[in-house]
Design a protein around this motif. Structure first.
Motif, PDB file in Angstrom:
ATOM      1  N   LYS A 121       2.152   6.549  -7.190  1.00  0.00           N
ATOM      2  CA  LYS A 121       1.177   7.521  -7.693  1.00  0.00           C
ATOM      3  C   LYS A 121       1.743   8.936  -7.636  1.00  0.00           C
ATOM      4  CE  LYS A 121      -2.814   7.035  -5.841  1.00  0.00           C
ATOM      5  NZ  LYS A 121      -3.988   7.125  -4.955  1.00  0.00           N
ATOM      6  N   LYS A 122       2.518   9.249  -6.565  1.00  0.00           N
ATOM      7  CA  LYS A 122       3.061  10.594  -6.405  1.00  0.00           C
ATOM      8  C   LYS A 122       4.293  10.834  -7.267  1.00  0.00           C
ATOM      9  CE  LYS A 122       1.446  11.289  -1.688  1.00  0.00           C
ATOM     10  NZ  LYS A 122       1.869  11.411  -0.281  1.00  0.00           N
ATOM     11  N   HIS A 147       0.826  -1.208   0.000  1.00  0.00           N
ATOM     12  CA  HIS A 147       0.000   0.000   0.000  1.00  0.00           C
ATOM     13  C   HIS A 147       0.869   1.270   0.000  1.00  0.00           C
ATOM     14  CE1 HIS A 147      -4.060  -1.542   0.192  1.00  0.00           C
ATOM     15  NE2 HIS A 147      -3.687  -2.443   1.087  1.00  0.00           N
ATOM     16  N   ASN A 181       1.095   4.183  -3.087  1.00  0.00           N
ATOM     17  CA  ASN A 181       0.947   5.615  -2.809  1.00  0.00           C
ATOM     18  C   ASN A 181       2.157   6.388  -3.336  1.00  0.00           C
ATOM     19  OD1 ASN A 181      -0.146   7.948  -1.866  1.00  0.00           O
ATOM     20  ND2 ASN A 181       0.467   7.638   0.259  1.00  0.00           N
ATOM     21  N   GLN A 182       3.362   5.872  -3.107  1.00  0.00           N
ATOM     22  CA  GLN A 182       4.565   6.548  -3.597  1.00  0.00           C
ATOM     23  C   GLN A 182       4.626   6.552  -5.117  1.00  0.00           C
ATOM     24  OE1 GLN A 182       7.897   4.607  -1.745  1.00  0.00           O
ATOM     25  NE2 GLN A 182       7.626   5.677   0.197  1.00  0.00           N
TER      26      GLN A 182
END
Length: 146
Positions: free
Chosen positions: A99-100, A92, A96-97
Motif C-alpha cells: 500500500k505504501k 499483513h 501494508n508495504q
C-alpha cells in the motif's frame, strides 16, 4: 552603390504584400461520395548502417524497469503451506508495504493470508480433536499393568 542596410528615402522599394492563402475546401455534402484515401505506403528502410528509428509505441531508450514484487508477499504464500502463523504475519506486513510503496504482489499476499488462516483454523481443530481423544482414552478406564 547604395548601402542595403540604410532605409530607402524614396519609398520605391516597398516589400510586396504576401499573397492570401487559399480558403479551406468545403466539406462534401451529406451522402456525397467521399474521395478515396491514399494507399498506405510503408516507410522507407534506412540506409545500410544507419540507426533505425524505434517502432511506434516502442521506448526510445530501452524498456522500462519491470515492476518489483514484494518479497514478503512471496514469503507469505510459500510459508502458508508449512507454517500458517508466519504466512499470516508476513501477509499483513506485505499488504501494508504494498500500500505504501506501490509494489506488485498484492494477490500473492492475499493468497498467503487466506491459506494461512485456513491452515491455522484446521490446525486448531486438529489440536482440539487430539485433546478430546486423549481425554477420552484416559477416562475410559482401560489400563495395562505389568
Amino acid at each position: 552603390m547604395t548601402d542595403p542596410n540604410t532605409p530607402d528615402q524614396s519609398g520605391a522599394q516597398v516589400p510586396p504584400v504576401p499573397p492570401v492563402p487559399p480558403a479551406a475546401p468545403e466539406p462534401p455534402a451529406y451522402g456525397a461520395p467521399q474521395p478515396a484515401a491514399p494507399a498506405y505506403q510503408p516507410p522507407a528502410a534506412p540506409a545500410y548502417g544507419a540507426p533505425a528509428a524505434p517502432a511506434y509505441g516502442a521506448p526510445a531508450y530501452g524498456a522500462p524497469p519491470a515492476a518489483k514484487t514484494n518479497v514478503l508477499a512471496i514469503v507469505s504464500l510459500v510459508s502458508a503451506f508449512f507454517i500458517s502463523l508466519v504466512a499470516i504475519i508476513t501477509g499483513h506486513i506485505a499488504l501494508n508495504q504494498i500500500k505504501k510503496t506501490g509494489e506488485q504482489g498484492r494477490g500473492l499476499a492475499i493468497a498467503g493470508l487466506v491459506l494461512g488462516y485456513i491452515g491455522l483454523v484446521v490446525g486448531l481443530i486438529v489440536i482440539v480433536v487430539w485433546i478430546i481423544l486423549i481425554a477420552a482414552a484416559a477416562s475410559s478406564g482401560y489400563y495395562t499393568t505389568y
